[in-house]
Scaffold this motif. Sequence first.
Motif, PDB file in Angstrom:
ATOM      1  N   THR A  25       0.452  -1.153  -0.045  1.00  0.00           N
ATOM      2  CA  THR A  25       0.278   0.083   0.145  1.00  0.00           C
ATOM      3  C   THR A  25       0.742   1.024   0.177  1.00  0.00           C
ATOM      4  O   THR A  25       1.756   1.689   0.112  1.00  0.00           O
ATOM      5  CB  THR A  25      -0.889   0.003   0.856  1.00  0.00           C
ATOM      6  OG1 THR A  25       0.081   0.611   2.423  1.00  0.00           O
ATOM      7  CG2 THR A  25      -1.339  -1.217   1.559  1.00  0.00           C
ATOM      8  N   VAL A 142      -7.242  -1.864   2.335  1.00  0.00           N
ATOM      9  CA  VAL A 142      -7.130  -2.115   1.007  1.00  0.00           C
ATOM     10  C   VAL A 142      -8.114  -3.135   0.495  1.00  0.00           C
ATOM     11  O   VAL A 142      -8.839  -2.840  -0.681  1.00  0.00           O
ATOM     12  CB  VAL A 142      -6.476  -1.744   0.720  1.00  0.00           C
ATOM     13  CG1 VAL A 142      -5.707  -2.470  -1.095  1.00  0.00           C
ATOM     14  CG2 VAL A 142      -5.814  -0.400   0.925  1.00  0.00           C
ATOM     15  N   LEU A 152     -10.094   3.226  -4.958  1.00  0.00           N
ATOM     16  CA  LEU A 152      -8.693   2.685  -4.167  1.00  0.00           C
ATOM     17  C   LEU A 152      -7.457   4.163  -4.330  1.00  0.00           C
ATOM     18  O   LEU A 152      -6.355   3.603  -4.462  1.00  0.00           O
ATOM     19  CB  LEU A 152      -7.869   1.171  -4.815  1.00  0.00           C
ATOM     20  CG  LEU A 152      -9.318   0.210  -4.400  1.00  0.00           C
ATOM     21  CD1 LEU A 152      -7.758  -1.242  -4.598  1.00  0.00           C
ATOM     22  CD2 LEU A 152      -9.369  -0.046  -2.608  1.00  0.00           C
TER      23      LEU A 152
END
Length: 173
Positions: A25, A142, A152
């Motif tokens: 991420t 996520v 996202l």
Amino acid sequence: MCPRHLLTRMKTSVAIYPGSFDPVTNGHLDLIARGEKMFDRLIVAVLKNMEKEPLFSVPERVEMLREVTKEFHSVEVDVFQGLLVDYARKRDAAVILRGIRAVSDYEYELQMALMNRKLEPRLETVFMLPGETYSYLSAKLVREIAQLGGPLTGLVPPLVEQKIRAKLAVASS
Ligand code: ADP
């Protein structure tokens, strides 16, 4: 008086940043960018954990990590299995890098850091804070947002977003 083990140095300023990275991420990347400035070499180590049900396989996670960290020349992506302290010894690393997002991370991280210190007193755990924007971000969240069709953008690199969408499209077809 300094405890004896603190007088024996492990060799270099090599740090290991271990985790699942399922997927990487922007929070992980924030930490990698900070760690990269601090250590001569930073090894991002993907844990091969048989028990969990991952979204991405370990090779897929490694491939994404390599792609999104390619501009950091002192960052290496690797895979490890078993005890982190054994892997750290094998890689001649003196530091474990971990991120603390909120107080909720602290208890678990403290337990891990102290246990690793018991197993290998020469290994130090260094905690870093991400930028505030990422302090609520986890790979788990996520995955959940993606599975529910949410946006996202800003949470993961564009390449990772594409890979998640492709993976979920295959899963639902
Ligand atoms: P996650 O908890 O997101 O599933 P990992 O298990 O891969 O991720 O976590 C590896 C390390 O990265 C842990 O030390 C975790 O605290 C840290 N980390 C994960 N997300 C962030 C973030 N948004 N900011 C700072 N550190 C993070």
